[in-house]
Design a protein around this motif. Structure first.
Motif, PDB file in Angstrom:
ATOM      1  N   GLU A  41       0.819  -1.212   0.000  1.00 12.55           N
ATOM      2  CA  GLU A  41       0.000   0.000   0.000  1.00 12.55           C
ATOM      3  C   GLU A  41       0.857   1.268   0.000  1.00 12.55           C
ATOM      4  O   GLU A  41       0.473   2.271  -0.591  1.00 12.55           O
ATOM      5  N   TYR A  42       1.998   1.205   0.674  1.00  9.95           N
ATOM      6  CA  TYR A  42       2.895   2.371   0.757  1.00  9.95           C
ATOM      7  C   TYR A  42       4.346   1.898   0.680  1.00  9.95           C
ATOM      8  O   TYR A  42       4.690   0.850   1.222  1.00  9.95           O
ATOM      9  N   SER A  43       5.170   2.691   0.025  1.00 10.31           N
ATOM     10  CA  SER A  43       6.608   2.411   0.028  1.00 10.31           C
ATOM     11  C   SER A  43       7.365   3.732   0.079  1.00 10.31           C
ATOM     12  O   SER A  43       7.137   4.622  -0.733  1.00 10.31           O
ATOM     13  N   GLY A  44       8.224   3.841   1.071  1.00 12.21           N
ATOM     14  CA  GLY A  44       9.012   5.049   1.224  1.00 12.21           C
ATOM     15  C   GLY A  44      10.199   5.068   0.276  1.00 12.21           C
ATOM     16  O   GLY A  44      10.694   4.021  -0.159  1.00 12.21           O
ATOM     17  N   ILE A  45      10.646   6.256  -0.058  1.00 11.90           N
ATOM     18  CA  ILE A  45      11.872   6.413  -0.844  1.00 11.90           C
ATOM     19  C   ILE A  45      13.003   6.710   0.127  1.00 11.90           C
ATOM     20  O   ILE A  45      12.935   7.649   0.919  1.00 11.90           O
ATOM     21  N   CYS A  46      14.027   5.902   0.068  1.00 16.17           N
ATOM     22  CA  CYS A  46      15.196   6.046   0.945  1.00 16.17           C
ATOM     23  C   CYS A  46      16.387   6.506   0.109  1.00 16.17           C
ATOM     24  O   CYS A  46      16.473   6.218  -1.088  1.00 16.17           O
ATOM     25  N   GLY A  47      17.319   7.183   0.751  1.00 18.92           N
ATOM     26  CA  GLY A  47      18.528   7.580   0.045  1.00 18.92           C
ATOM     27  C   GLY A  47      19.266   6.394  -0.545  1.00 18.92           C
ATOM     28  O   GLY A  47      19.921   6.501  -1.592  1.00 18.92           O
ATOM     29  N   SER A  48      19.157   5.232   0.111  1.00 13.08           N
ATOM     30  CA  SER A  48      19.789   4.021  -0.411  1.00 13.08           C
ATOM     31  C   SER A  48      19.248   3.666  -1.791  1.00 13.08           C
ATOM     32  O   SER A  48      19.971   3.119  -2.635  1.00 13.08           O
ATOM     33  N   ASP A  49      17.964   3.951  -2.012  1.00  9.54           N
ATOM     34  CA  ASP A  49      17.372   3.677  -3.328  1.00  9.54           C
ATOM     35  C   ASP A  49      18.110   4.450  -4.409  1.00  9.54           C
ATOM     36  O   ASP A  49      18.450   3.905  -5.470  1.00  9.54           O
ATOM     37  N   LEU A  50      18.361   5.724  -4.138  1.00  5.25           N
ATOM     38  CA  LEU A  50      19.024   6.562  -5.138  1.00  5.25           C
ATOM     39  C   LEU A  50      20.463   6.118  -5.364  1.00  5.25           C
ATOM     40  O   LEU A  50      20.936   6.053  -6.507  1.00  5.25           O
ATOM     41  N   HIS A  51      21.171   5.819  -4.277  1.00  7.22           N
ATOM     42  CA  HIS A  51      22.553   5.352  -4.413  1.00  7.22           C
ATOM     43  C   HIS A  51      22.605   4.069  -5.250  1.00  7.22           C
ATOM     44  O   HIS A  51      23.501   3.898  -6.088  1.00  7.22           O
TER      45      HIS A  51
END
Length: 354
Positions: A41-51
């Motif tokens: 239902e929800y998923s946060g965006i983390c800095g790790s995703d971008l890296h």
């Protein structure tokens, strides 16, 4: 073996390095007896995703669906799963498997992210060779030990960032024994830092927030900081030198800044690194010897620590400050975060049907 309800999982995947994801689907690994299937239902965006998307931390296995701040409902459970039932609201963080055996040096010390058999939520592989895919998708399958019931008083959209950002800042506070009366500094008031202020304050610490953005002063005080230090103001910085028991560094600080950080520490203080900037740290050994300061780091938290993270947030009204984007605007959300404009975590909302 129980069959999952979703045989083809649709999500948003990167096909190569860069901040661009596109619709893509994959066949999930068979549902193990100890696994659950979650409708996201929800998923946060983390800095790790971008890296990971930009391959800044090493090679990425493309196609890659990132996202490890996941909240959704259990729709299928393996035959040996007893702690969950269909319809339970659960969260998943940055890890989806660890051996959790008593003879494992990592798991037996609540450090299961360091387990030799650990599988992370994305850019990782299971022992059977299947690639783990993350939360920018309609569903995910994980080992039930790495799913966590969301407390009833935490809104699911606010629970998502706690699954990584929350446990990342709270885990070292627990391990190091931060307590009432300790003087705790937080460097970087962003996605991690604004939660670190709240957790440290709830532990009874006197919190000092450090930022080069003076416009964050009032918000830091409202979140629980006792003092705000504008790092561009020499007088404000000089006033806190040699006073901190702990310093949690949540931002990608420049290598040349570490000597300055060490000067803020009281004797036998502890500096804890939570961000992973590029390059190497630069400081003189004398800076450590003369103050007897320790420098350490912390990854994420294991099963027991993540449970405590959610319980503590529930008990102390700790909540992230978020911006919401529909999953269809994930590329815009990634750019917004990459530009440093998010205040302070971004949560992707998935279409929710009854």
């Amino acid at each position: 073996m129980v069959q999952g309800k979703i045989s083809e999982i649709h999500g948003w995947a990167a096909m190569g390095p860069g901040l661009k994801v596109e619709p893509w689907s994959y066949t999930p690994r068979p549902l193990d007896d100890n696994d659950i299937e979650i409708k996201i239902e929800y998923s946060g965006i983390c800095g790790s995703d971008l890296h990971t998307l930009k391959e800044e931390w090493g090679p990425t296995m493309f196609p890659a669906i990132v996202g490890h701040e996941i909240v959704g409902k259990v729709i299928t459970k393996g035959s040996k799963v007893t702690e969950f039932k269909e319809g339970d609201l659960v969260g998943v963080g940055a890890q989806v498997y660890g051996c959790l055996q008593g003879d494992c040096n990592a798991c037996s010390h609540d450090l299961d992210p360091h387990c030799p058999k650990s599988v992370f939520t994305y850019n990782s592989k299971y022992a059977d060779g299947h690639q783990a895919q993350g939360g920018y998708a309609e569903a995910v399958r994980v080992n039930a030990n790495y799913a966590f019931k969301i407390p009833d008083d935490i809104d699911p959209v606010h629970a998502a960032p706690l699954m990584c950002a929350g446990v990342t800042v709270f885990a070292p506070m627990l391990r190091k024994g931060v307590k009432e009366g300790d003087r705790v500094g937080i460097v970087g008031i962003g996605g991690l830092g604004h939660l670190a202020i709240q957790y440290a304050h709830a532990l009874g610490a006197e919190v000092v927030a450090f930022s080069h953005s003076p416009n964050k002063r009032q918000q830091c005080l409202e979140l629980g900081a006792s003092k705000f230090v504008d790092t561009s103001d020499k007088d404000e910085v000089d006033a806190v030198r040699h006073t901190l028991d702990y310093l949690f560094i949540t931002s990608n600080s420049k290598s040349s800044q570490y000597s300055e950080f060490l000067s803020w520490m009281a004797f036998e203080g502890t500096v804890v690194l939570l961000a992973i900037p590029e390059g190497h740290m630069t400081f003189a050994p004398y800076d450590i010897i003369s103050t007897e300061v320790s420098i350490t780091g912390s990854m994420i938290g294991g099963v027991n620590v993540l449970k405590k993270t959610l319980e503590f947030a529930s008990q102390n009204n700790i909540r992230p400050i978020i911006e919401k984007y529909p999953i269809g605007q994930v590329n815009e959300a990634l750019q917004h975060m990459d530009k440093g404009q998010a205040r302070y975590r971004i949560v992707l909302t998935h279409e929710i049907s009854g």
